[in-house]
Design a protein around this motif. Structure first.
Motif, PDB file in Angstrom:
ATOM      1  N   GLN A  84      40.155  36.590  52.884  1.00 33.65           N
ATOM      2  CA  GLN A  84      41.512  36.038  53.061  1.00 33.65           C
ATOM      3  C   GLN A  84      42.358  36.347  51.828  1.00 33.65           C
ATOM      4  OE1 GLN A  84      42.943  34.470  55.849  1.00 33.65           O
ATOM      5  NE2 GLN A  84      44.804  34.653  54.629  1.00 33.65           N
ATOM      6  N   ALA A  85      41.692  36.382  50.649  1.00 37.43           N
ATOM      7  CA  ALA A  85      42.436  36.648  49.409  1.00 37.43           C
ATOM      8  C   ALA A  85      43.089  38.036  49.441  1.00 37.43           C
ATOM      9  CB  ALA A  85      41.501  36.527  48.206  1.00 37.43           C
ATOM     10  N   LEU A  86      42.408  39.004  50.065  1.00 30.02           N
ATOM     11  CA  LEU A  86      42.979  40.363  50.145  1.00 30.02           C
ATOM     12  C   LEU A  86      44.256  40.345  51.009  1.00 30.02           C
ATOM     13  CD1 LEU A  86      41.030  43.652  50.776  1.00 30.02           C
ATOM     14  CD2 LEU A  86      42.983  43.095  52.208  1.00 30.02           C
ATOM     15  N   ALA A  90      48.129  41.013  49.619  1.00 35.03           N
ATOM     16  CA  ALA A  90      48.972  42.072  50.193  1.00 35.03           C
ATOM     17  C   ALA A  90      50.239  41.482  50.817  1.00 35.03           C
ATOM     18  CB  ALA A  90      48.181  42.848  51.233  1.00 35.03           C
ATOM     19  N   GLN A  91      50.091  40.408  51.561  1.00 35.87           N
ATOM     20  CA  GLN A  91      51.245  39.872  52.301  1.00 35.87           C
ATOM     21  C   GLN A  91      52.240  39.142  51.397  1.00 35.87           C
ATOM     22  OE1 GLN A  91      51.136  41.672  54.793  1.00 35.87           O
ATOM     23  NE2 GLN A  91      51.103  40.288  56.541  1.00 35.87           N
ATOM     24  N   TYR A  92      51.725  38.464  50.380  1.00 35.60           N
ATOM     25  CA  TYR A  92      52.619  37.732  49.473  1.00 35.60           C
ATOM     26  C   TYR A  92      52.921  38.526  48.201  1.00 35.60           C
ATOM     27  CZ  TYR A  92      51.661  33.555  52.311  1.00 35.60           C
ATOM     28  OH  TYR A  92      51.557  32.651  53.338  1.00 35.60           O
ATOM     29  N   ASN A  93      52.358  39.753  48.121  1.00 37.99           N
ATOM     30  CA  ASN A  93      52.533  40.600  46.943  1.00 37.99           C
ATOM     31  C   ASN A  93      52.117  39.861  45.670  1.00 37.99           C
ATOM     32  OD1 ASN A  93      53.088  42.992  45.727  1.00 37.99           O
ATOM     33  ND2 ASN A  93      55.300  42.649  45.542  1.00 37.99           N
ATOM     34  N   PRO A  97      45.214  34.627  42.785  1.00 45.81           N
ATOM     35  CA  PRO A  97      45.018  33.724  43.912  1.00 45.81           C
ATOM     36  C   PRO A  97      46.332  33.169  44.475  1.00 45.81           C
ATOM     37  CG  PRO A  97      43.900  32.919  41.927  1.00 45.81           C
ATOM     38  CD  PRO A  97      44.641  34.145  41.544  1.00 45.81           C
ATOM     39  N   ARG A  98      46.326  32.847  45.760  1.00 42.64           N
ATOM     40  CA  ARG A  98      47.485  32.272  46.439  1.00 42.64           C
ATOM     41  C   ARG A  98      47.703  30.834  45.968  1.00 42.64           C
ATOM     42  NH1 ARG A  98      46.615  29.165  50.796  1.00 42.64           N
ATOM     43  NH2 ARG A  98      44.587  30.144  51.120  1.00 42.64           N
ATOM     44  N   PRO A  99      48.930  30.479  45.566  1.00 41.04           N
ATOM     45  CA  PRO A  99      49.176  29.080  45.197  1.00 41.04           C
ATOM     46  C   PRO A  99      49.044  28.168  46.422  1.00 41.04           C
ATOM     47  CG  PRO A  99      51.221  30.365  45.171  1.00 41.04           C
ATOM     48  CD  PRO A  99      50.114  31.332  45.455  1.00 41.04           C
TER      49      PRO A  99
END
Ligand SMILES: Cc1cc2nc3c(=O)[nH]c(=O)nc-3n(C[C@H](O)[C@H](O)[C@H](O)COP(=O)(O)OP(=O)(O)OC[C@H]3O[C@@H](n4cnc5c(N)ncnc54)[C@H](O)[C@@H]3O)c2cc1C
Length: 328
Positions: A84-86, A90-93, A97-99
């Motif tokens: 999911q991290a990949l 990519a989607q959030y540039n 890690p995603r906040p």
């Protein structure tokens, strides 16, 4: 939703019979008078068949009773599993890690190959898991699901190529109404064999299929029955392999790392939509030649997914009410 729906139906006097399969229609002079089930006969002047796209035994029983049926295009391919991290990066540039303020990212990808075949992502499940969904013994089928929190470490999605009626003929499955069902069965049996005959699924790296090669290594997975490294070019038909290869190269440009060695492609995703259509009158929704027989949802080819199946059911319910009102 299902519990509330069931409670409401029971409140309204609906009799729900679980573990009871409809085996035959009872028809007199072109008019439905009931159904034969595994628990005996049920008399009815109106019958709605909404049996889903995997009730192959029901298609066969209906066909043997002369219910009109035709093959229709559908799609088959693989299920891609990425960290999911990949997908988030990519989607959030992101470069890390995603906040917590952002939800797990999803995606929707599509490509038309140089010969005009559609390839698209299907039923993308952020933070989800891949599940086995075969409905017959000695076959392997995969699909995906997410729990409500979408909090798992992997993202998955079908990546499927369109199958036209001409493909079924060319691949030797003929023009009969169940040609698509037999094509699906053959693929699912092949996946079972390639997975070692114990319900593990055959898989390869996305980077390898995109590059037209095979190495017997796989990325981590959350598919519980397990994966077996296998060259999927020996499992899927050539026209599907070629289409997926082109699409993966394109998807990798659209979503950074999509066709990387961090992603598995798992076979076989074969139940995207119904390979069969049962014709119905567009106004009354009855099957021609079978007065009182209604068909609805994904199985007879009028829906693809939960919402469209529910809406088709709703409209078919109205059609049944109109038919009942007309006779009272
Ligand atoms: C793992 C998984 C994940 C999915 N995720 C999504 C998603 O995220 N979003 C989405 O839109 N769609 C999703 N789908 C697809 C979705 O489930 C279907 O599109 C939808 O359920 C079709 O609805 P339906 O009412 O036409 O048929 P179904 O829901 O398949 O219902 C048919 C019913 O008829 C019964 N039946 C069959 N034959 C007989 C018989 N002879 N007698 C009596 N009963 C019979 C079956 O047991 C079944 O209960 C998913 C499917 C799977 C397998």
């Amino acid at each position: 939703v299902l519990k509330n729906l069931r409670a409401r139906l029971l409140d309204r006097g609906v009799d729900i019979r679980f573990q009871t399969r409809v085996e035959r229609l009872v028809v007199q002079d072109g008019r439905i008078t009931g159904v034969e089930t595994t628990a005996g006969r049920i008399d009815a002047t109106r019958v709605v068949l909404a049996t889903g796209h995997s009730a192959r035994d029901t298609y066969e029983a209906l066909l043997s009773q002369g219910v009109p049926m035709e093959a229709k295009p559908f799609a088959v391919g693989v299920r891609a599993e990425h960290p999911q991290a990949l997908i988030d990066e990519a989607q959030y540039n992101l470069r890390g890690p995603r906040p917590d303020t952002l939800p797990p990212a999803d995606y929707r990808l599509a490509h038309t190959t140089d010969v005009g075949r559609g390839v698209y992502s299907f039923c993308m499940c952020p933070g989800g898991m891949i599940v086995p969904t075969a409905t017959e013994p000695e076959m392997v089928v995969v699909n995906g699901m997410s729990s409500a929190r979408r909090s798992g470490p992997f993202a998955n999605s079908g990546v499927v190529a369109q199958v036209e009626l001409a493909d079924l003929v060319r691949e030797g499955f003929g023009e009969g109404p169940l040609a698509g069902v037999e094509f699906q069965r053959a693929l699912e049996r092949k996946a079972f064999e390639a997975g070692g005959r114990d319900y593990k699924a055959p898989a390869m790296l996305a980077s390898d299929l995109a590059a037209g090669r095979f190495r017997p290594v796989l990325a981590p997975t959350r598919f519980r029955p397990g994966l077996v490294p296998e060259d999927l070019r020996n499992v899927l038909p050539g026209f599907v392999v070629g289409s997926l290869q082109q699409a993966l190269q394109r998807f990798d440009k659209m979503l950074r790392g999509y066709a990387s060695a961090e992603a598995n492609l798992i076979a076989v995703e074969s139940r995207t939509s119904s390979p069969v259509r049962i014709p119905r009158d567009p106004n009354t929704r009855e099957v021609p030649g079978f007065s009182g027989l209604f068909v609805a949802g994904e199985g007879p080819g009028y829906a693809g997914g939960i919402m469209s199946a529910a809406l088709d059911g709703l409209h078919t319910g109205h059609a049944v009410l109109l038919a009942l009102n007309a006779t009272t």
